[in-house]
Design a protein around this motif. Sequence first.
Motif, short mmCIF file in Angstrom:
data_model
loop_
_atom_site.label_atom_id
_atom_site.label_comp_id
_atom_site.label_asym_id
_atom_site.label_seq_id
_atom_site.Cartn_x
_atom_site.Cartn_y
_atom_site.Cartn_z
N PRO A 147 1.37 -1.07 -0.55
CA PRO A 147 -0.43 0.06 0.11
C PRO A 147 1.30 1.08 0.08
O PRO A 147 0.52 2.54 -0.57
N ALA A 148 1.97 1.46 0.70
CA ALA A 148 3.12 2.39 0.82
C ALA A 148 3.30 3.18 -0.36
O ALA A 148 3.93 3.71 -0.91
N THR A 149 4.00 1.90 -1.27
CA THR A 149 4.25 1.53 -2.41
C THR A 149 4.05 2.25 -3.95
O THR A 149 4.04 3.20 -4.26
N VAL A 150 2.44 1.55 -3.45
CA VAL A 150 1.14 2.15 -4.63
C VAL A 150 1.72 4.10 -4.44
O VAL A 150 0.60 4.43 -5.26
N LEU A 151 0.87 4.68 -2.81
CA LEU A 151 0.18 5.56 -2.38
C LEU A 151 1.15 6.45 -2.97
O LEU A 151 1.32 7.33 -3.59
N ALA A 152 2.86 6.22 -2.72
CA ALA A 152 3.55 7.06 -2.87
C ALA A 152 3.94 7.01 -4.22
O ALA A 152 3.91 7.80 -5.54
N ALA A 153 2.98 5.84 -5.42
CA ALA A 153 3.43 5.54 -6.90
C ALA A 153 2.68 6.35 -7.64
O ALA A 153 3.05 7.82 -8.18
N MET B 1 -6.92 15.11 -15.70
CA MET B 1 -7.75 14.24 -14.80
C MET B 1 -6.79 13.38 -13.82
O MET B 1 -7.18 13.11 -12.95
N ALA B 2 -5.66 12.51 -13.89
CA ALA B 2 -4.84 12.44 -13.61
C ALA B 2 -4.13 13.39 -12.59
O ALA B 2 -3.85 12.72 -11.44
N ALA B 3 -3.91 14.70 -12.54
CA ALA B 3 -3.42 14.67 -12.32
C ALA B 3 -4.72 15.19 -11.19
O ALA B 3 -4.11 15.81 -9.84
N MET B 4 -6.14 15.92 -11.64
CA MET B 4 -6.48 16.79 -10.45
C MET B 4 -7.27 14.73 -10.45
O MET B 4 -8.06 15.42 -8.42
N MET B 5 -7.53 14.12 -9.87
CA MET B 5 -8.37 13.24 -9.16
C MET B 5 -7.41 11.91 -8.96
O MET B 5 -7.69 11.22 -7.94
N LEU B 6 -6.44 11.49 -9.00
CA LEU B 6 -5.01 10.41 -8.53
C LEU B 6 -5.00 10.58 -7.68
O LEU B 6 -4.83 9.77 -6.66
N PRO B 7 -4.51 12.06 -6.63
CA PRO B 7 -4.87 12.25 -5.22
C PRO B 7 -6.24 11.82 -5.00
O PRO B 7 -5.73 10.99 -3.34
N GLY B 8 -7.09 12.68 -4.69
CA GLY B 8 -7.77 11.70 -3.94
C GLY B 8 -8.53 10.34 -4.02
O GLY B 8 -8.97 8.94 -3.25
N ALA B 9 -8.08 9.30 -5.24
CA ALA B 9 -8.63 8.35 -5.39
C ALA B 9 -6.91 7.21 -5.18
O ALA B 9 -7.31 6.11 -5.32
N ALA B 10 -6.35 8.15 -4.91
CA ALA B 10 -4.84 7.27 -4.41
C ALA B 10 -5.17 5.93 -3.60
O ALA B 10 -4.59 4.46 -3.88
N PRO B 11 -6.36 6.37 -2.10
CA PRO B 11 -6.15 5.70 -0.85
C PRO B 11 -6.44 3.96 -1.59
O PRO B 11 -6.26 2.86 -1.37
N ALA B 12 -8.12 4.32 -2.53
CA ALA B 12 -9.13 3.19 -2.99
C ALA B 12 -7.75 2.75 -3.91
O ALA B 12 -8.07 1.82 -3.69
N VAL B 13 -6.88 3.24 -4.58
CA VAL B 13 -5.77 2.28 -5.50
C VAL B 13 -5.13 1.57 -4.79
O VAL B 13 -4.42 0.68 -4.97
N ALA B 14 -4.53 1.74 -2.93
CA ALA B 14 -3.88 1.25 -2.84
C ALA B 14 -3.95 0.19 -2.33
O ALA B 14 -3.92 -0.75 -1.56
N ARG B 15 -5.55 0.20 -1.53
CA ARG B 15 -6.76 -0.08 -0.94
C ARG B 15 -6.93 -1.68 -1.99
O ARG B 15 -6.22 -2.57 -1.02
N GLN B 16 -6.92 -1.35 -2.67
CA GLN B 16 -6.68 -2.17 -3.92
C GLN B 16 -6.03 -3.48 -4.16
O GLN B 16 -5.44 -4.84 -4.27
N ALA B 17 -4.16 -2.87 -4.17
CA ALA B 17 -2.80 -3.43 -4.56
C ALA B 17 -3.34 -4.67 -3.50
O ALA B 17 -2.50 -5.20 -2.64
N GLN B 18 -3.73 -3.98 -1.63
CA GLN B 18 -3.58 -4.34 -0.51
C GLN B 18 -4.55 -6.27 -0.05
O GLN B 18 -4.03 -6.77 -0.37
#
Length: 222
Positions: free
Chosen positions: A12-18, A59-76
Amino acid sequence: MANVESRRAATPATVLAATLGLAATCWVIAVWLMDGMDMGVATRPGSFGFFALAWVTMMAAMMLPGAAPAVARQAQVRGRVRAAPLFAGSYLAVWALAGVVAYALERPHGSLAAGAVVIAAGAYELTPVKRYFRRRCHEDAGSGLKFGLCCVGSCIGLMAMLLAVGVMSLFWMAAVAVLACAQKLLPAKATIDVPLALAIVWLGLLIIFAPSQIPGLTPPMM
């Protein structure tokens, strides 16, 4: 076994940072692409190829910061880092399709049309539909596609506002990005959401009746 658990904990930390790193990179690219393009309500979308490139980057610049926790959860949940690109890619694909609609609708317009859209965007913030999609953004969507659809449903008013006041404006892009990110990460509270909606409506009225008070809304020659 210990190594496996360590890798899973680090995922999760790796995905969040990426994810956040990708968003930061896209901000830099967006600034470069949009340099000199901001003409407020008189902005022209240009060729579809350029608009598509700029839109997806935005969209990547604007929306990915808010979506980052969801992306990290998916990887976890999946237990592997490579699940993250599929989730994030399908999420951004939904926003890319939204860009096709935006391109079809975006044309140079006047302050009256811009103000009307902004007022409608403020009113949308108070609707049950907005509350439903925002709530879904806080739940486990299961896939990037579903999460993207919920995100579009939640942010459609804010994105319409961006298109109305100047899709190539870095100032409005940043303002909408902050609001969208906050709404994805923070629970809904009437004490914050209602004043925000009323402020957006007030902005729309100001655009209609006093457009000169909004910096950058119209180019100097207008």
